[in-house]
Motif scaffolding. Structure first.
Motif, mmCIF file in Angstrom:
data_model
loop_
_atom_site.group_PDB
_atom_site.id
_atom_site.type_symbol
_atom_site.label_atom_id
_atom_site.label_comp_id
_atom_site.label_asym_id
_atom_site.label_seq_id
_atom_site.Cartn_x
_atom_site.Cartn_y
_atom_site.Cartn_z
ATOM 1 N N ALA A 194 5.360 -1.213 5.305
ATOM 2 C CA ALA A 194 4.992 -2.362 6.143
ATOM 3 C C ALA A 194 4.600 -3.577 5.301
ATOM 4 C CB ALA A 194 3.835 -1.975 7.057
ATOM 5 N N ILE A 195 4.252 -3.341 4.043
ATOM 6 C CA ILE A 195 3.845 -4.444 3.158
ATOM 7 C C ILE A 195 4.983 -5.469 3.006
ATOM 8 C CG2 ILE A 195 3.111 -5.011 0.786
ATOM 9 C CD1 ILE A 195 0.949 -3.611 2.358
ATOM 10 N N ASP A 196 6.213 -4.989 3.107
ATOM 11 C CA ASP A 196 7.353 -5.898 2.983
ATOM 12 C C ASP A 196 7.339 -6.992 4.040
ATOM 13 O OD1 ASP A 196 8.206 -4.463 0.877
ATOM 14 O OD2 ASP A 196 9.931 -3.542 1.858
ATOM 15 N N GLN A 197 6.726 -6.683 5.172
ATOM 16 C CA GLN A 197 6.687 -7.657 6.268
ATOM 17 C C GLN A 197 5.295 -8.248 6.424
ATOM 18 O OE1 GLN A 197 8.032 -4.315 7.825
ATOM 19 N NE2 GLN A 197 9.797 -4.847 6.594
ATOM 20 N N THR A 198 4.579 -8.327 5.323
ATOM 21 C CA THR A 198 3.186 -8.739 5.397
ATOM 22 C C THR A 198 2.895 -9.882 4.429
ATOM 23 O OG1 THR A 198 2.580 -6.479 5.951
ATOM 24 C CG2 THR A 198 0.810 -7.884 5.205
ATOM 25 N N LEU A 199 1.981 -10.745 4.834
ATOM 26 C CA LEU A 199 1.465 -11.768 3.931
ATOM 27 C C LEU A 199 0.032 -11.378 3.601
ATOM 28 C CD1 LEU A 199 3.175 -13.339 6.428
ATOM 29 C CD2 LEU A 199 2.953 -15.180 4.763
ATOM 30 N N ILE A 200 -0.294 -11.391 2.345
ATOM 31 C CA ILE A 200 -1.607 -10.922 1.927
ATOM 32 C C ILE A 200 -2.434 -12.110 1.428
ATOM 33 C CG2 ILE A 200 -2.868 -9.363 0.401
ATOM 34 C CD1 ILE A 200 -0.243 -7.686 0.324
ATOM 35 N N ILE A 201 -3.584 -12.272 2.062
ATOM 36 C CA ILE A 201 -4.464 -13.386 1.678
ATOM 37 C C ILE A 201 -5.839 -12.822 1.326
ATOM 38 C CG2 ILE A 201 -3.259 -15.056 3.130
ATOM 39 C CD1 ILE A 201 -5.598 -14.781 5.124
ATOM 40 N N SER A 202 -6.720 -13.692 0.898
ATOM 41 C CA SER A 202 -8.054 -13.224 0.536
ATOM 42 C C SER A 202 -8.921 -13.156 1.788
ATOM 43 C CB SER A 202 -8.679 -14.162 -0.490
ATOM 44 O OG SER A 202 -8.935 -15.414 0.117
ATOM 45 N N LEU A 203 -9.881 -12.268 1.727
ATOM 46 C CA LEU A 203 -10.812 -12.119 2.849
ATOM 47 C C LEU A 203 -11.575 -13.413 3.095
ATOM 48 C CD1 LEU A 203 -12.519 -8.663 2.342
ATOM 49 C CD2 LEU A 203 -11.179 -9.387 4.312
ATOM 50 N N GLU A 204 -11.939 -14.097 2.012
ATOM 51 C CA GLU A 204 -12.726 -15.324 2.146
ATOM 52 C C GLU A 204 -11.935 -16.383 2.899
ATOM 53 O OE1 GLU A 204 -12.224 -13.760 -0.718
ATOM 54 O OE2 GLU A 204 -14.194 -12.975 -1.234
ATOM 55 N N ALA A 205 -10.645 -16.455 2.570
ATOM 56 C CA ALA A 205 -9.806 -17.445 3.232
ATOM 57 C C ALA A 205 -9.662 -17.114 4.703
ATOM 58 C CB ALA A 205 -8.440 -17.501 2.555
ATOM 59 N N MET A 206 -9.483 -15.817 4.969
ATOM 60 C CA MET A 206 -9.377 -15.387 6.359
ATOM 61 C C MET A 206 -10.636 -15.765 7.131
ATOM 62 S SD MET A 206 -7.780 -13.291 8.715
ATOM 63 C CE MET A 206 -6.976 -11.796 8.297
ATOM 64 N N GLU A 207 -11.777 -15.540 6.498
ATOM 65 C CA GLU A 207 -13.035 -15.847 7.151
ATOM 66 C C GLU A 207 -13.176 -17.351 7.374
ATOM 67 O OE1 GLU A 207 -14.775 -13.757 8.519
ATOM 68 O OE2 GLU A 207 -16.480 -14.979 9.150
ATOM 69 N N ALA A 208 -12.731 -18.121 6.396
ATOM 70 C CA ALA A 208 -12.827 -19.575 6.514
ATOM 71 C C ALA A 208 -12.067 -20.065 7.730
ATOM 72 C CB ALA A 208 -12.284 -20.231 5.246
ATOM 73 N N MET A 209 -10.954 -19.413 8.010
ATOM 74 C CA MET A 209 -10.160 -19.833 9.166
ATOM 75 C C MET A 209 -10.845 -19.462 10.465
ATOM 76 S SD MET A 209 -6.223 -19.051 8.240
ATOM 77 C CE MET A 209 -6.413 -17.311 8.026
ATOM 78 N N HIS A 210 -11.734 -18.475 10.373
ATOM 79 C CA HIS A 210 -12.270 -17.914 11.603
ATOM 80 C C HIS A 210 -13.712 -18.294 11.890
ATOM 81 C CE1 HIS A 210 -8.929 -14.741 11.319
ATOM 82 N NE2 HIS A 210 -8.540 -15.832 11.927
#
Ligand SMILES: Nc1ncnc2c1ncn2[C@@H]1O[C@H](COP(=O)(O)OP(=O)(O)OP(=O)(O)O)[C@@H](O)[C@H]1O
Ligand SMILES: [Mg+2]
Lengths: 577, 233
Positions: A194-210
């Protein structure tokens, strides 16, 4: 002349029906073996989705759901666990490593997974294979995104490209986190997981968006977002400046940068502009800027000697012209460049103490940024700068991948997690959970098996009916053979031999067809479906199936064999039509 | 030498043949006539051991057929009897030569005889010798598919097959009915010559009374058959 030779010549005499029967058997054999192969390969690739991870910890619930969401990124990821739980787990003596996983965002239909950098170090699939990059490098940058092979291929993304994430599963109406663009830092080699269809970002960035304001932190105190309607008049007459203002027609204006040695920012508003950030002297080391409308920005400026400025942000990030007063700033050597419709890039040579980045005009339309991909240095938006400073740690995550110090610790650890005091948790052992989940598919597997068995049966029945039909026209042949001394047993074996020959050649052609198909389909399947088909020799199970088919053919041929045996006994040599 | 005593045969409880006594000496050329349905073909099947009588005794060449098992009867037939049918004698997917040498696949005796007669040649040369004797001397013909032969040519190929390897007995079931009268006479003539040469017993069934005079013996099946088959016709 041997009876076999007779049988073959007789068969050749009926080439057309022979080949039709042969191919119907061949196709059914191909289908049967193909389904077996696909089934096995699917299972293998399914089982290969994760390895080397001893436990997956998630919120309490069905283990299959946790497995599906964390490993296959399927299903909703409503249930979360506290980030603190991850920290606790990480400290546990039995735990060698732990990787937090957070899901929920998407990018053009592809899953966005937030995790820590050590994910790449610990996550493995198949036989302890680690993820490798095919382009770029996995770097420790908050807004770097590592993209799967399929994502890169389908969306044609290159290293350095800017992309934005969408909140939720990418359904219509999902909120675009367009104020926090990411840049592609690495493209992973295909892993057929499934990683082939995934974009991996940092947790901090994810949190910043949320965060509550979706990351609209606003600008730093000494920066403004810029209006496209901005005028540049304000810059005229700043004689003391050595700024190079490269302004292009119809462009935004520029941020002005202060002399930070004095730790003071003085922002003067220009009357021509509708909204301003006015920055007074920072003598008091605390400015409070009122927000005009909408968002607030919280910036902390390290080099402002721990003084915090609160700046208002500007409404909607649009139509703002923020012009600082440059008058007070001596010894500036700012270079302001602003490009049409783009962010502006400033090189602040003398901002020695600043670790901050140049201001960008933030635009909703990020396509406009494409012209600037070439910039090696990632240019942060104001929000990103703020986010970097905050280094937000997430409150909640979806799962934790855990590696243990010893394999013996698995059950004990699982027990510990399942009975965790602070919040209800589930820990699953990936290999076992994969096995259990595969059981769900066993019904489909059985159904598929039944269908293919019937396909083969239909092929064999076709052969039977064609042999039976041939019997009538072959009565003369049989009578002649009887007259020259053939036993009824000869006649019987002629029929059986014919069925055996048809079925055997059908099987041979079917197997050849299967391998041709496998070789032809291997590349497209990997390319378009991310399904890697391993081409193996026929398994002993396959050979057994083929032997059973051949045996069935012989058994079925007994029917016409006996019929013709009987008629050749009773009819004798009389040739009747 | 063929001996039939008190022979009874019925098709599913319908009596067809009931013959008290019929002796055919070696080398005799016997003509059997009788109306259609009188049981001529049935009688030939009985003589060849393809059908077994419910009652009575048939012995061929001193061998009572009832003493032989099914496959022994088949081997006995392959060794000693050559057959010619009314039509469609040949296996369509075999060549002319293969059709003629077919009995040798089932009988060692006929194969040995044929090779003896070939004087050091192979089966093919013996087959060609027989075909030539029957008036087929066009070698190009032998390469053709048997379906491309005329009916008369087919019948002569069938005769060559029946004669290959010198069986003791040749049984012909209306072999000339598909031929015109000219071919019929030629066919009978060559068949007779070959049989005389090898001292083969010939049993020939036909409706055609015009052929009767070639034979030294002639019987009407209806006369010796106690079953009155006339009503059933
Ligand atoms: N296979 C069979 N099953 C049942 N009855 C049969 C079979 N073959 C022949 N008969 C019957 O046996 C009788 C004799 O048949 P047979 O074929 O011997 O006649 P035939 O004298 O050869 O006639 P034809 O001159 O027309 O060839 C007929 O009444 C026929 O109906
Ligand atoms: Mg008849």
């Amino acid at each position: 002349m041997a009876i076999l030779q007779l049988a073959l010549k007789s068969l050749w005499n009926r080439k057309l029906t022979f080949f039709i029967t042969l191919f119907s058997i061949a196709i059914s054999v191909t289908l049967l073996l193909g389904v077996q192969t696909l089934k096995n390969e699917t299972k293998t690739s399914f089982m290969k989705s994760i390895s080397g991870t001893d436990l997956i910890i998630g919120a309490r619930g069905a283990s299959s759901q946790l497995l599906l969401s964390s490993v296959f990124h399927i299903g909703n990821t409503v249930n979360t666990i506290k980030y603190d739980t991850y920290l606790t787990m990480n400290e546990s003596p039995a735990v060698e490593w732990a990787v937090p996983i957070s899901l929920g965002d998407s990018h053009k239909g592809y899953t966005v997974m937030a995790t820590a950098l050590n994910f790449f170090e610990h996550f493995s699939y198949a036989n302890q294979q680690q993820l490798t990059t095919q382009q770029g490098k996995i770097i420790d940058d908050m807004f770097a995104v590592v993209i799967g092979a399929d994502v890169a291929k389908k969306l044609n993304y290159k290293i350095g490209q800017r992309i934005v994430m969408t909140h939720g599963g990418g359904e219509i109406g999902g909120h675009d986190h367009d104020n926090i663009p990411y840049f592609v830092s690495a493209i992973l080699a295909p892993s057929f997981t499934a990683i082939d269809q995934t974009l991996i970002i940092s947790l901090e960035a994810m949190e910043a968006m949320h965060t509550d304001n979706h990351g609209h932190f606003g600008a730093l105190p000494n920066e403004q977002t810029i209006s496209s309607e901005a005028e540049h008049e304000g810059h005229e007459g700043h004689k003391a400046h050595e700024d190079k203002h490269e302004s292009h027609e119809g462009h935004q204006s520029h941020d002005s940068h202060d002399d930070h040695k004095a730790h003071q920012d003085t922002h003067e508003s220009h009357e021509e502009h509708q909204s301003h950030a006015s920055h007074d002297d920072h003598k008091a080391h605390e400015d409070t800027h009122e927000s005009h409308e909408g968002h607030q920005a919280h910036d902390s400026h390290d080099d402002h000697k721990a003084h915090e400025d609160t700046h208002e942000s500007h409404e909607g990030h649009l139509a703002h012209a923020s012009h600082d007063g440059h008058d007070d700033h001596k010894a500036h050597e700012d270079t302001h460049k602003s490009h049409e419709g783009h962010q502006s890039h400033d090189n602040h040579d003398d901002h020695k103490a600043h670790d901050k980045h140049q201001g960008h005009e933030h635009h909703d339309d990020h396509e406009a940024h494409e012209g600037h991909q070439a910039h090696d240095d990632h240019q942060d938006t104001a929000e990103q700068r703020v986010a970097r400073l905050f280094k937000l740690k997430p409150q909640n995550i979806n799962a934790v991948f855990v590696g243990l110090t010893s394999p013996q610790a698995v059950l004990g650890m699982q027990n510990y997690v399942n009975n965790f005091q602070d919040e209800p948790l589930t820990a699953i052992i990936p290999a076992l959970a994969l096995q259990a989940l595969w059981q769900f598919f066993s019904v489909a597997e059985v159904a598929l098996n039944i269908v293919t068995v019937f396909v083969v049966l239909v092929g064999l029945l076709g052969m039977l009916s064609i042999i039976l039909m041939s019997l009538n026209e072959r009565r003369r042949e049989m009578a002649i053979l009887r007259s020259v001394g053939a036993h009824p047993g000869h006649i019987f074996s002629l029929i059986i031999g014919e069925a055996a020959a048809v079925c055997f050649s059908g099987i041979v052609v079917g197997v050849m067809l299967l391998y041709v198909l496998l070789f032809v389909l291997q590349a497209p399947l990997a390319q378009h479906f991310g399904f890697y088909l391993d081409i193996n020799m026929l398994s002993s199970n396959d050979l057994l199936i083929l032997a059973v088919i051949q045996l069935c053919a012989l058994t079925i041929a007994i029917i016409p064999g006996l019929l013709i045996y009987k008629t050749s006994l009773s009819d004798g040599m009389s040739i009747k039509f | 030498m063929i001996k039939i005593n008190d022979l009874c045969f019925s098709w599913k409880n319908t009596p067809v043949i009931n013959i008290d006594r019929l002796h055919i000496p070696v080398g005799q050329h016997l003509f059997i006539e009788g109306p259609s349905g009188s049981g001529k073909s049935t009688l030939l099947n009985l003589l060849a051991g393809v059908l077994a009588p419910q009652q009575g005794e048939i012995s061929v060449l001193g061998q009572p057929l009832s003493e032989l098992s099914g496959s022994q009867k088949d081997s006995f037939r392959a060794d000693n009897i050559g057959f010619i049918f009314q039509q469609f004698n040949l296996i369509p997917y075999l060549s002319v030569i293969d059709n003629i040498t077919l009995p040798c696949s089932f009988s060692k005796k006929r194969k040995t005889n044929a090779l003896l007669r070939a004087n050091g040649g192979d089966l093919k040369s013996e087959a060609i010798r027989l075909l030539n004797a029957l008036g087929l001397d066009d070698n190009a013909l032998f390469q053709r598919s048997v379906n491309e032969l005329s009916v008369g040519q087919q019948q002569r190929v069938a005769a060559a097959r029946a004669m290959l390897g010198s069986p003791e007995i040749i049984i012909a079931d209306e072999p000339t009915s598909a031929l015109d009268s000219e071919h019929r006479q030629a066919f009978i003539k060559t068949l007779f010559e070959e049989c005389q040469k090898e001292n083969i017993t010939l049993i020939f069934v036909s409706h055609d009374k015009s052929l009767k005079h070639h034979f030294d013996h002639c019987i009407n099946l209806q006369e010796i058959n106690n079953v009155n088959t006339k009503e059933s016709v």
